[in-house]
Design an enzyme around this catalytic site. Structure first.
Site, PDB file in Angstrom:
ATOM      1  N   LYS A  92       0.816  -1.210   0.000  1.00 40.03           N
ATOM      2  CA  LYS A  92       0.000   0.000   0.000  1.00 40.03           C
ATOM      3  C   LYS A  92       0.851   1.263   0.000  1.00 40.03           C
ATOM      4  O   LYS A  92       0.498   2.253  -0.637  1.00 40.03           O
ATOM      5  CB  LYS A  92      -0.951  -0.002   1.204  1.00 40.03           C
ATOM      6  CG  LYS A  92      -2.039  -1.054   1.054  1.00 40.03           C
ATOM      7  CD  LYS A  92      -3.188  -0.875   2.020  1.00 40.03           C
ATOM      8  CE  LYS A  92      -4.254  -1.937   1.744  1.00 40.03           C
ATOM      9  NZ  LYS A  92      -5.251  -2.040   2.806  1.00 40.03           N
TER      10      LYS A  92
ATOM     11  N   LYS B 214      -6.086 -11.441  -5.839  1.00 40.67           N
ATOM     12  CA  LYS B 214      -7.241 -11.630  -4.965  1.00 40.67           C
ATOM     13  C   LYS B 214      -8.341 -10.626  -5.313  1.00 40.67           C
ATOM     14  O   LYS B 214      -8.055  -9.515  -5.777  1.00 40.67           O
ATOM     15  CB  LYS B 214      -6.827 -11.515  -3.490  1.00 40.67           C
ATOM     16  CG  LYS B 214      -6.546 -10.112  -3.032  1.00 40.67           C
ATOM     17  CD  LYS B 214      -6.477  -9.989  -1.503  1.00 40.67           C
ATOM     18  CE  LYS B 214      -6.177  -8.532  -1.167  1.00 40.67           C
ATOM     19  NZ  LYS B 214      -6.072  -8.213   0.223  1.00 40.67           N
TER      20      LYS B 214
ATOM     21  N   LYS C  25     -11.208  -4.778  -2.665  1.00 43.30           N
ATOM     22  CA  LYS C  25     -11.922  -3.503  -2.738  1.00 43.30           C
ATOM     23  C   LYS C  25     -11.167  -2.498  -3.603  1.00 43.30           C
ATOM     24  O   LYS C  25     -11.748  -1.602  -4.185  1.00 43.30           O
ATOM     25  CB  LYS C  25     -12.059  -2.890  -1.335  1.00 43.30           C
ATOM     26  CG  LYS C  25     -13.026  -3.625  -0.435  1.00 43.30           C
ATOM     27  CD  LYS C  25     -12.861  -3.178   1.036  1.00 43.30           C
ATOM     28  CE  LYS C  25     -13.428  -4.216   1.977  1.00 43.30           C
ATOM     29  NZ  LYS C  25     -13.071  -4.034   3.381  1.00 43.30           N
TER      30      LYS C  25
END
Ligand code: TYM
Length: 332
Positions: free
Chosen positions: A112, A195, A198
């Site tokens: 991130k 995966k 969101k």
């Protein structure tokens, strides 16, 4: 009864099928076998920039969806993380026994922060896994039902529990991750090696529980599948079809070998068409029940207040012990 705790971030308008199959489905099952604590982790949801009104709305929608998916407030404790101040308080203490290098090795942080650059990534994003450890250890949880992507955070949690116990005396239960293999990593429908997430680049790859079911059906029908025509479970060679089989099996309760046999000699199109229908039938009642909970936000907030009260009765006791063990002077 063994204790279980897990959490989910209110960082989207809807949870997706990966959240449900990887985690929430097991939360529902564990209400009957465990003393269960589940929280909507709003403190975790402010680490990467957010809009206040959106966060408030998503926190309610998140709680409503969990109830709609089958959490029963009479059988589990459902609460909002920020309603229980001990989470942030314990996180500070745990942060002081976490190595800087140790925290720097968390792959989720590395991923991130590399997107935003370390200069602009928040310190909260860096200490995020320590707060997660506090969530778990406060409740003396034995098991933590999560998807595969949380395994490293669970390892850190175990390390911190053992370290604290070693230095200050036995205080925390050392928790185990509960990650059933079949649904540990539901993948993106357009990129079946990544995966379902969101933050996926394209909405075509993720099934949101609250989106128009016709749209979900279309996404299933246009999921990327593999070369060849055989319907066979092989995540290495056939990640696309294997993902669809995992979803199919989890939602229908039929085993994968059973499905392989049922679809012998039939094409990918048949499988997708049937799965699309199953997904539609699955999300419809969840959407209806979510709407019902959201129709009465006062009642929903009350239910969450009761949950927070129950959670605090445990978390306050743990924090008191921690403060005492660590040498803080008790207020007179
Ligand atoms: P979050 O909000 O990203 O996801 C919630 C849960 O969904 C699982 N999950 C998946 N499982 C299978 N396949 C997928 N594609 C998939 N995507 C998400 C996640 O593994 C998770 O279990 N850090 C946590 C929230 C958290 C937490 C906690 C969890 C905070 N405190 C304490 C457990 C205990 C997170 O970001 O989950």
């Amino acid at each position: 009864r063994p204790r279980v705790l897990s959490g989910i971030q209110p960082t989207a308008d809807s949870f997706h099928l990966g959240n449900y199959l990887g985690a929430v489905r097991n939360w529902v099952a564990m209400q009957d076998t465990h003393d269960a604590f589940y929280c909507v982790v709003d403190l975790h949801a402010i680490t990467a920039g957010h809009d206040p009104e959106t966060l408030r709305r998503r926190t309610r929608v998140g709680a409503a969806q969990l109830l709609a998916a089958g959490l029963n407030p009479d059988r589990c404790t459902l609460f909002v993380q920020s309603h229980v101040p001990e989470h942030a308080q314990l996180a500070w203490v745990l942060g002081c026994i976490t190595g800087f290098g140790e925290a720097s090795r968390m792959t989720q942080f590395k991923d991130k922060s590399s997107r935003q650059g370390t200069e602009r990534s928040s310190v909260g994003l860096f200490t995020y896994p320590i707060l997660q450890a506090a969530d778990i250890l406060l409740y003396q949880a034995d098991a933590v039902p999560v998807g595969e992507d949380q395994r490293q955070h669970l390892e850190l949690t175990r390390d911190l529990a053992q370290r604290f116990n070693g230095q200050f005396g036995r205080t925390f239960t050392v928790p185990s991750a509960f990650i059933p293999k079949e649904t540990a990593k539901i993948t993106d429908l357009q990129d079946p090696t990544a995966k379902m997430s969101k933050s996926a680049s394209s909405p075509a790859g993720i099934i949101d529980l609250l989106e128009d079911p016709a749209r979900s059906a279309k996404k299933i029908r246009s999921a990327v599948t593999d070369t060849g025509r055989e319907i066979h479970f092989d995540p290495e060679a056939k990640p696309g079809i294997s993902n669809l089989l995992s979803i199919y099996s989890a939602l229908s309760g039929r085993s994968i070998p059973d499905l392989e046999e049922a679809y012998t000699g039939r094409g990918y199109g048949d499988l997708k068409k049937d799965l699309a229908e199953i997904v539609v039938e699955f999300v419809k009642p969840i959407q209806e029940r979510t709407a019902t909970y959201l129709d009465d936000p006062v009642q929903l907030d009350k239910l969450l207040a009761v949950g927070a009260e129950k959670a605090r009765s445990i978390s306050a006791a743990t924090l008191r012990t921690v403060y005492q063990r660590i040498g803080f002077l008790a207020p007179a």
